[in-house]
Design a protein around this motif. Structure first.
Motif, PDB file in Angstrom:
ATOM      1  N   SER A 131      35.094  59.767  45.140  1.00 32.18           N
ATOM      2  CA  SER A 131      35.092  58.662  45.424  1.00 32.18           C
ATOM      3  C   SER A 131      35.338  58.347  46.771  1.00 32.18           C
ATOM      4  CB  SER A 131      36.001  57.796  44.611  1.00 32.18           C
ATOM      5  OG  SER A 131      36.174  56.300  44.907  1.00 32.18           O
ATOM      6  N   GLY A 132      34.644  57.206  47.213  1.00 31.73           N
ATOM      7  CA  GLY A 132      34.828  56.801  48.718  1.00 31.73           C
ATOM      8  C   GLY A 132      34.443  55.313  48.987  1.00 31.73           C
ATOM      9  N   GLN A 161      34.674  51.193  38.318  1.00 30.39           N
ATOM     10  CA  GLN A 161      34.763  51.960  37.083  1.00 30.39           C
ATOM     11  C   GLN A 161      36.302  52.671  37.123  1.00 30.39           C
ATOM     12  OE1 GLN A 161      31.709  54.954  37.765  1.00 30.39           O
ATOM     13  NE2 GLN A 161      30.214  53.583  36.915  1.00 30.39           N
ATOM     14  N   GLU A 162      36.997  52.406  38.051  1.00 27.28           N
ATOM     15  CA  GLU A 162      38.395  53.081  38.181  1.00 27.28           C
ATOM     16  C   GLU A 162      39.097  52.926  37.014  1.00 27.28           C
ATOM     17  OE1 GLU A 162      39.050  53.383  43.060  1.00 27.28           O
ATOM     18  OE2 GLU A 162      39.877  51.686  42.085  1.00 27.28           O
ATOM     19  N   SER A 184      41.852  52.480  51.524  1.00 19.57           N
ATOM     20  CA  SER A 184      41.122  51.703  50.458  1.00 19.57           C
ATOM     21  C   SER A 184      41.447  52.170  48.981  1.00 19.57           C
ATOM     22  CB  SER A 184      39.728  52.028  50.816  1.00 19.57           C
ATOM     23  OG  SER A 184      39.356  51.616  51.866  1.00 19.57           O
ATOM     24  N   HIS A 185      41.935  53.367  48.857  1.00 14.65           N
ATOM     25  CA  HIS A 185      42.099  53.697  47.356  1.00 14.65           C
ATOM     26  C   HIS A 185      43.633  53.527  46.951  1.00 14.65           C
ATOM     27  CE1 HIS A 185      38.274  56.081  47.445  1.00 14.65           C
ATOM     28  NE2 HIS A 185      38.703  56.463  48.732  1.00 14.65           N
ATOM     29  N   ARG A 186      44.219  52.752  47.678  1.00 15.40           N
ATOM     30  CA  ARG A 186      45.867  52.393  47.429  1.00 15.40           C
ATOM     31  C   ARG A 186      46.042  51.991  45.802  1.00 15.40           C
ATOM     32  NH1 ARG A 186      47.127  48.999  51.518  1.00 15.40           N
ATOM     33  NH2 ARG A 186      45.927  47.365  50.717  1.00 15.40           N
ATOM     34  N   SER A 190      48.096  53.872  43.017  1.00 17.70           N
ATOM     35  CA  SER A 190      49.161  53.411  42.478  1.00 17.70           C
ATOM     36  C   SER A 190      49.166  53.424  40.978  1.00 17.70           C
ATOM     37  CB  SER A 190      49.534  51.899  42.954  1.00 17.70           C
ATOM     38  OG  SER A 190      49.540  51.862  44.316  1.00 17.70           O
ATOM     39  N   LEU A 191      47.931  53.151  40.354  1.00 16.59           N
ATOM     40  CA  LEU A 191      47.779  53.285  39.078  1.00 16.59           C
ATOM     41  C   LEU A 191      47.798  54.726  38.500  1.00 16.59           C
ATOM     42  CD1 LEU A 191      44.793  50.851  38.654  1.00 16.59           C
ATOM     43  CD2 LEU A 191      47.276  50.453  37.959  1.00 16.59           C
TER      44      LEU A 191
END
Length: 262
Positions: A131-132, A161-162, A184-186, A190-191
């Motif tokens: 992912s990016g 889709q996360e 950006s993936h914060r 967290s999830l």
């Protein structure tokens, strides 16, 4: 007229708040080419409305239009104040030399032990994801393609889709997150942190800086050699990430061959 000419042309019309955005663009063009206006506003404690007004005064329909013009990172798109600092390099280097230097420096940042460890993670994973965001999404797609072609299917994990993917993740899965410097993936991380141990994947952050803001939320961080600013290279900054993808793919081929021979 390129983007920097447009920015300079509107400078005299900017309010103090908009001038603050002008200075941030000069200081950190990469963030303005990859982040959303919300992320920039949060990072620098400025208002999204000021960002929008600045973009419009520079001749763009809005921030999305402005960001599209910022994307790339070539020398032609550097602010005039930065161009003089690379004149000497232009006299002695060309794109081919810089590409060779990029490969060598990236290889130095990936010793054999690290490459072998990454490849063994790939070979032993139940599922592989990449992912990016922004320009890093292109690298994630390239990485996914390389692994899939080599017989280790890698699934692209798009932002949309996360949430769905969280329901099927396992602790035997490996996720490669490509992010040069921005958090950006914060939300995704967290999830993931809230998942039970049996569903929490091994997450590898491929970063451009040692002190990435998300480094404490992942299983492993791979720090690549990155130029300190765009004015140190004639190449798009994502070239270093693409080199990483190719080096890992090459190592995967080598190890597979060794396993086959033995």
């Amino acid at each position: 007229m390129n983007i920097w000419d447009k920015i300079e042309a509107c400078k005299d019309t900017l309010t103090p708040k908009e001038l603050e955005i002008y200075e941030l663009v000069q200081k950190d063009p990469y963030s303005f080419s990859t982040n959303s206006s919300m992320e920039i506003a949060s990072k620098y404690k400025v208002s999204q409305s000021a960002i929008s007004r600045f973009c419009q005064k520079a001749g763009f329909s809005g921030f999305a239009d402005f960001r599209l013009s910022m994307t790339g990172g070539y020398i032609a798109n550097l602010p005039p104040s930065n161009k003089s600092s690379i004149q000497l390099q232009e006299d002695t280097d060309d794109c081919a030399h810089l590409m060779c230097d990029n490969v060598m420096r990236t290889r130095q940042a990936l010793p054999d032990e690290l490459l072998d460890s990454l490849v063994m993670r790939i070979l032993n994973a139940t599922n592989i994801y990449a992912s990016g965001y922004g320009s890093s999404m292109c690298t994630a797609q390239t990485f996914s393609f390389c692994l899939t072609v080599l017989g280790s299917p890698c699934h692209m994990l798009f932002a949309s889709q996360e949430m769905e993917t969280l329901h099927i993740l396992k602790n035997t899965d490996v996720v490669f997150l490509f992010s040069i410097a921005n958090p950006s993936h914060r939300d995704f991380l967290s999830l993931v942190t809230d998942l039970p141990p049996e569903k929490r994947p091994y997450i590898i952050l491929v970063s451009g800086i040692a002190k990435h803001p998300l480094r404490h939320k992942v299983s492993e961080v791979v720090t690549l050699h990155m130029p300190s600013a765009w004015n140190h290279t004639l190449l798009p900054i994502t070239t270093i990430q693409f080199t990483f993808a190719q080096l890992v793919a090459d190592r995967l081929t080598q190890l597979r061959q060794n396993i086959k021979e033995n």
